[in-house]
Design an enzyme around this catalytic site. Structure first.
Site, PDB file in Angstrom:
ATOM      1  N   LYS A 103       0.887  -1.159   0.000  1.00  0.00           N
ATOM      2  CA  LYS A 103       0.000   0.000   0.000  1.00  0.00           C
ATOM      3  C   LYS A 103       0.924   1.208   0.000  1.00  0.00           C
ATOM      4  O   LYS A 103       1.564   1.513   1.004  1.00  0.00           O
ATOM      5  CB  LYS A 103      -0.910   0.033   1.229  1.00  0.00           C
ATOM      6  CG  LYS A 103      -1.697   1.342   1.309  1.00  0.00           C
ATOM      7  CD  LYS A 103      -2.560   1.466   2.544  1.00  0.00           C
ATOM      8  CE  LYS A 103      -3.012   2.912   2.703  1.00  0.00           C
ATOM      9  NZ  LYS A 103      -3.911   3.128   3.840  1.00  0.00           N
ATOM     10  N   GLY A 164      -8.431   9.124   9.265  1.00  0.00           N
ATOM     11  CA  GLY A 164      -8.851   9.184  10.658  1.00  0.00           C
ATOM     12  C   GLY A 164      -9.971  10.166  10.948  1.00  0.00           C
ATOM     13  O   GLY A 164     -10.389  10.308  12.096  1.00  0.00           O
ATOM     14  N   ALA A 190      -9.736   5.389   3.550  1.00  0.00           N
ATOM     15  CA  ALA A 190      -9.677   6.532   4.469  1.00  0.00           C
ATOM     16  C   ALA A 190     -10.959   7.351   4.475  1.00  0.00           C
ATOM     17  O   ALA A 190     -11.580   7.582   3.440  1.00  0.00           O
ATOM     18  CB  ALA A 190      -8.503   7.469   4.157  1.00  0.00           C
ATOM     19  N   GLY A 191     -11.333   7.772   5.659  1.00  0.00           N
ATOM     20  CA  GLY A 191     -12.470   8.668   5.830  1.00  0.00           C
ATOM     21  C   GLY A 191     -13.741   7.999   6.323  1.00  0.00           C
ATOM     22  O   GLY A 191     -14.675   8.670   6.754  1.00  0.00           O
ATOM     23  N   ALA A 212      -9.747   1.421   9.009  1.00  0.00           N
ATOM     24  CA  ALA A 212      -9.103   0.983  10.246  1.00  0.00           C
ATOM     25  C   ALA A 212      -9.756   1.669  11.442  1.00  0.00           C
ATOM     26  O   ALA A 212     -10.447   1.043  12.240  1.00  0.00           O
ATOM     27  CB  ALA A 212      -7.603   1.287  10.220  1.00  0.00           C
ATOM     28  N   THR A 213      -9.539   3.002  11.499  1.00  0.00           N
ATOM     29  CA  THR A 213      -9.965   3.767  12.670  1.00  0.00           C
ATOM     30  C   THR A 213     -11.437   3.560  13.014  1.00  0.00           C
ATOM     31  O   THR A 213     -11.786   3.451  14.194  1.00  0.00           O
ATOM     32  CB  THR A 213      -9.722   5.273  12.423  1.00  0.00           C
ATOM     33  OG1 THR A 213      -8.428   5.424  11.849  1.00  0.00           O
ATOM     34  CG2 THR A 213      -9.783   6.056  13.707  1.00  0.00           C
TER      35      THR A 213
END
Lengths: 264, 79
Positions: A103, A164, A190-191, A212-213
């Protein structure tokens, strides 16, 4: 399972790619990864901790975790601000993790954490030439996505919103345009804040979602991981099913034929 | 990032590492992370010396000398 995701000739049974950052412990992470059903999970490359005691070597337990769960590792180049750093980190990851998948992140600055598009394309081209299967984390610009595909990336991974932030998909039309134009898999990266964001990404035509977050920092990570798995499947099914056109006015779903004629 | 080093030291992960004579790479890594090298084969770790990756197959034939910058990395949570 709603179809498979094929990247670089490898079939993955899940369209949900998980990150591992932000989990309070490896044990909590393991439960969340299992609940998510993911078959591909990112790891970062960092200096080994010095003077570790015991058999397992520092954070190689992260490595051991993925091996035990049978999850393919997707090393990232997080924290790299230059082409050279990113390329060297990818090369180290190939040696450490025994995979040529990466990645690719080339980050513009540590405040926005936004991808730096010129360096990203340059690093991608160099790594593709070096035999890597490159999955670049990019902005939501369709032309950058096209360039990344042109230089041989195996997928493109546009952001929905800053890393994040949990803001969801800020520019759904661009994501839709990227997905419509790409001939490689598009993974929204992301987001994502909650399950409906993941479902929307799939409905816009993405082939997968990386997050992830949203899971690791949720109040109940295992439950959110399950929600994300279901949302990605639901969104993929909905995209394949074909949504109805939007209309300005109501359209009766019951036939007017045979209505009662009551003198009330 | 260049700095003058005593000739009896290498720099390992950013810190001075005392070194009287060239040290086999496998030995250095085994000291840093016990259990990470099995039968000369690295497990989940990678090494760069002076910004060049040392391929797994070359570990046995590689020594770390004074003045060299060594990075020893592994996979951790992230991304």
């Amino acid at each position: 399972m709603s179809g498979v995701l094929t990247i670089g000739g490898v079939e993955l049974g899940s369209r949900l790619v998980m990150g591992t950052g932000g989990a309070p412990s490896l044990l909590a992470l393991e439960d969340a990864l299992v609940a998510s059903g993911t078959e591909l999970t990112t790891v970062a490359m960092r200096r080994v901790a010095r003077q570790t005691s015991g058999g397992a070597a520092g954070d190689t337990s992260m490595w051991g975790l993925l091996e035990r769960l049978g999850i393919r590792a997707l090393p990232n180049t997080a924290g790299c601000f230059s082409v050279r750093e990113a390329v060297l980190t990818a090369q180290l990851a190939r040696e450490a993790c025994g995979t040529d998948w990466v990645k690719l992140e080339v980050i513009a600055d540590d405040v926005t954490l936004l991808p730096e598009p010129l360096g990203l394309v340059e690093a991608a081209e160099e790594l593709v030439r070096d035999g890597f299967t490159v999955l670049p984390y990019c902005g939501d610009d369709p032309i950058v996505a096209r360039r990344l595909e042109d230089v041989g990336c195996a997928a493109v991974m546009p952001l929905g919103a800053p890393i994040g932030s949990g803001l969801g998909i800020l520019n759904p039309r661009n994501i839709e345009a990227i997905a419509a134009a790409a001939s490689v898999p598009v993974i929204l990266d992301a987001g994502i804040g909650t399950a409906s964001d993941a479902a929307l990404a799939m409905e816009l035509g993405c082939d997968g979602v990386l997050l992830a977050t949203a899971v690791t920092r949720a109040a109940d990570p295992v439950r959110m991981a399950r929600a994300m798995r279901l949302a990605v499947e639901a969104g993929h099914e909905a995209a394949g099913a074909g949504r109805i056109p939007r209309r300005e006015r109501a359209l009766a779903s019951s036939s007017p034929e045979g209505r009662l004629d009551l003198a009330l | 990032m260049s700095r003058t080093l005593p000739t009896t030291h290498a720099v390992v992960n950013g810190e001075p590492y005392p070194l009287d004579s060239p040290l086999p790479l496998t030995e250095l890594v085994a000291r840093l992370v016990p259990g990470s090298v099995v039968d000369g084969v690295p497990q989940g770790v990678a090494v760069a010396i002076d910004d060049a990756v040392v391929p797994r197959g070359a570990w046995d034939a590689t020594t770390v000398g004074p003045g060299e910058r060594v990075e020893v990395v592994t996979a951790v949570q992230g991304g």
